[in-house]
Design a protein around this motif. Structure first.
Motif, PDB file in Angstrom:
ATOM      1  N   PHE A   3       0.836  -1.194   0.000  1.00  0.00           N
ATOM      2  CA  PHE A   3       0.000   0.000   0.000  1.00  0.00           C
ATOM      3  C   PHE A   3       0.869   1.242   0.000  1.00  0.00           C
ATOM      4  O   PHE A   3       1.982   1.235   0.529  1.00  0.00           O
ATOM      5  CB  PHE A   3      -0.900   0.037   1.246  1.00  0.00           C
ATOM      6  CG  PHE A   3      -2.019  -0.954   1.222  1.00  0.00           C
ATOM      7  CD1 PHE A   3      -3.253  -0.607   0.696  1.00  0.00           C
ATOM      8  CD2 PHE A   3      -1.851  -2.236   1.723  1.00  0.00           C
ATOM      9  CE1 PHE A   3      -4.291  -1.519   0.671  1.00  0.00           C
ATOM     10  CE2 PHE A   3      -2.880  -3.152   1.707  1.00  0.00           C
ATOM     11  CZ  PHE A   3      -4.102  -2.798   1.172  1.00  0.00           C
ATOM     12  N   LEU A   4       0.341   2.292  -0.590  1.00  0.00           N
ATOM     13  CA  LEU A   4       0.957   3.606  -0.486  1.00  0.00           C
ATOM     14  C   LEU A   4       0.153   4.378   0.548  1.00  0.00           C
ATOM     15  O   LEU A   4      -1.070   4.415   0.496  1.00  0.00           O
ATOM     16  CB  LEU A   4       0.929   4.344  -1.820  1.00  0.00           C
ATOM     17  CG  LEU A   4       1.794   3.753  -2.920  1.00  0.00           C
ATOM     18  CD1 LEU A   4       1.583   4.513  -4.217  1.00  0.00           C
ATOM     19  CD2 LEU A   4       3.249   3.804  -2.532  1.00  0.00           C
ATOM     20  N   ASN A   5       0.836   4.996   1.469  1.00  0.00           N
ATOM     21  CA  ASN A   5       0.175   5.721   2.545  1.00  0.00           C
ATOM     22  C   ASN A   5       0.159   7.212   2.235  1.00  0.00           C
ATOM     23  O   ASN A   5       1.182   7.872   2.287  1.00  0.00           O
ATOM     24  CB  ASN A   5       0.902   5.445   3.869  1.00  0.00           C
ATOM     25  CG  ASN A   5       0.177   6.012   5.057  1.00  0.00           C
ATOM     26  OD1 ASN A   5      -0.950   6.483   4.942  1.00  0.00           O
ATOM     27  ND2 ASN A   5       0.824   5.964   6.200  1.00  0.00           N
ATOM     28  N   LEU A  10      -5.141   5.113   2.442  1.00  0.00           N
ATOM     29  CA  LEU A  10      -4.210   4.133   1.870  1.00  0.00           C
ATOM     30  C   LEU A  10      -4.689   3.739   0.477  1.00  0.00           C
ATOM     31  O   LEU A  10      -5.878   3.596   0.239  1.00  0.00           O
ATOM     32  CB  LEU A  10      -4.146   2.876   2.740  1.00  0.00           C
ATOM     33  CG  LEU A  10      -3.530   3.023   4.125  1.00  0.00           C
ATOM     34  CD1 LEU A  10      -3.692   1.724   4.910  1.00  0.00           C
ATOM     35  CD2 LEU A  10      -2.071   3.381   4.014  1.00  0.00           C
ATOM     36  N   VAL A  11      -3.754   3.540  -0.432  1.00  0.00           N
ATOM     37  CA  VAL A  11      -4.086   3.133  -1.794  1.00  0.00           C
ATOM     38  C   VAL A  11      -3.252   1.899  -2.123  1.00  0.00           C
ATOM     39  O   VAL A  11      -2.028   1.915  -1.943  1.00  0.00           O
ATOM     40  CB  VAL A  11      -3.770   4.251  -2.809  1.00  0.00           C
ATOM     41  CG1 VAL A  11      -4.022   3.788  -4.224  1.00  0.00           C
ATOM     42  CG2 VAL A  11      -4.561   5.507  -2.501  1.00  0.00           C
ATOM     43  N   PRO A  12      -3.916   0.823  -2.581  1.00  0.00           N
ATOM     44  CA  PRO A  12      -3.138  -0.356  -2.989  1.00  0.00           C
ATOM     45  C   PRO A  12      -2.172   0.023  -4.116  1.00  0.00           C
ATOM     46  O   PRO A  12      -2.508   0.789  -5.027  1.00  0.00           O
ATOM     47  CB  PRO A  12      -4.190  -1.340  -3.492  1.00  0.00           C
ATOM     48  CG  PRO A  12      -5.472  -0.886  -2.876  1.00  0.00           C
ATOM     49  CD  PRO A  12      -5.351   0.594  -2.711  1.00  0.00           C
ATOM     50  N   TYR A  13      -0.964  -0.499  -4.038  1.00  0.00           N
ATOM     51  CA  TYR A  13       0.081  -0.166  -5.002  1.00  0.00           C
ATOM     52  C   TYR A  13      -0.336  -0.502  -6.433  1.00  0.00           C
ATOM     53  O   TYR A  13      -0.096   0.283  -7.350  1.00  0.00           O
ATOM     54  CB  TYR A  13       1.372  -0.900  -4.630  1.00  0.00           C
ATOM     55  CG  TYR A  13       2.560  -0.485  -5.437  1.00  0.00           C
ATOM     56  CD1 TYR A  13       3.124   0.774  -5.284  1.00  0.00           C
ATOM     57  CD2 TYR A  13       3.124  -1.346  -6.380  1.00  0.00           C
ATOM     58  CE1 TYR A  13       4.222   1.170  -6.031  1.00  0.00           C
ATOM     59  CE2 TYR A  13       4.223  -0.962  -7.128  1.00  0.00           C
ATOM     60  CZ  TYR A  13       4.763   0.297  -6.956  1.00  0.00           C
ATOM     61  OH  TYR A  13       5.847   0.681  -7.701  1.00  0.00           O
ATOM     62  N   ASP A  14      -1.001  -1.639  -6.638  1.00  0.00           N
ATOM     63  CA  ASP A  14      -1.453  -2.032  -7.980  1.00  0.00           C
ATOM     64  C   ASP A  14      -2.443  -1.019  -8.549  1.00  0.00           C
ATOM     65  O   ASP A  14      -2.372  -0.664  -9.722  1.00  0.00           O
ATOM     66  CB  ASP A  14      -2.098  -3.414  -7.956  1.00  0.00           C
ATOM     67  CG  ASP A  14      -1.098  -4.524  -7.706  1.00  0.00           C
ATOM     68  OD1 ASP A  14       0.122  -4.271  -7.849  1.00  0.00           O
ATOM     69  OD2 ASP A  14      -1.529  -5.635  -7.369  1.00  0.00           O
ATOM     70  N   LYS A  15      -3.355  -0.548  -7.724  1.00  0.00           N
ATOM     71  CA  LYS A  15      -4.330   0.458  -8.181  1.00  0.00           C
ATOM     72  C   LYS A  15      -3.612   1.754  -8.537  1.00  0.00           C
ATOM     73  O   LYS A  15      -3.915   2.371  -9.558  1.00  0.00           O
ATOM     74  CB  LYS A  15      -5.381   0.722  -7.113  1.00  0.00           C
ATOM     75  CG  LYS A  15      -6.397   1.790  -7.518  1.00  0.00           C
ATOM     76  CD  LYS A  15      -7.503   1.929  -6.528  1.00  0.00           C
ATOM     77  CE  LYS A  15      -8.505   3.007  -6.839  1.00  0.00           C
ATOM     78  NZ  LYS A  15      -8.557   3.579  -8.133  1.00  0.00           N
ATOM     79  N   PHE A  16      -2.646   2.154  -7.719  1.00  0.00           N
ATOM     80  CA  PHE A  16      -1.875   3.363  -7.998  1.00  0.00           C
ATOM     81  C   PHE A  16      -1.167   3.248  -9.344  1.00  0.00           C
ATOM     82  O   PHE A  16      -1.209   4.169 -10.162  1.00  0.00           O
ATOM     83  CB  PHE A  16      -0.868   3.612  -6.872  1.00  0.00           C
ATOM     84  CG  PHE A  16       0.081   4.743  -7.154  1.00  0.00           C
ATOM     85  CD1 PHE A  16      -0.327   6.057  -7.036  1.00  0.00           C
ATOM     86  CD2 PHE A  16       1.380   4.478  -7.553  1.00  0.00           C
ATOM     87  CE1 PHE A  16       0.548   7.101  -7.306  1.00  0.00           C
ATOM     88  CE2 PHE A  16       2.265   5.509  -7.821  1.00  0.00           C
ATOM     89  CZ  PHE A  16       1.842   6.825  -7.697  1.00  0.00           C
TER      90      PHE A  16
END
Length: 88
Positions: A3-5, A10-16
């Protein structure tokens, strides 16, 4: 899962990564038809005279002198257009 904080969530890295890739593809498609250089008059029309003159005074963009006219690299102006600028 990574996750990116961000400060608000928080945003899942794959979604980002998917969102980032989609944004980059959209920008590439929208800029694909741009000529490499545009005249100063066209730059004023597209980006606003005040913006172009401010960027030039700040040294963020350099005009290219051609016989009888000044031209700007379109990619440089697009980059400045998309950059959040703090005027205060």
């Amino acid at each position: 899962m990574n996750f990116l904080n961000f400060s608000d969530h928080l945003v899942p890295y794959d979604k980002f990564l998917k969102d980032l890739a989609a944004t980059i593809v959209k920008m590439l498609k929208s800029d694909a038809q741009d000529p490499e250089f545009i005249s100063q008059r066209k730059a004023y029309e597209m980006f606003g005279r005040g913006n172009v003159e401010r960027w030039r005074k700040q040294g963020k963009v350099q005009p290219y002198k051609r016989p009888g006219k000044l031209e700007y690299r379109t990619a440089d102006l697009r980059l400045l257009q998309r950059t959040v600028q703090d005027y205060f």
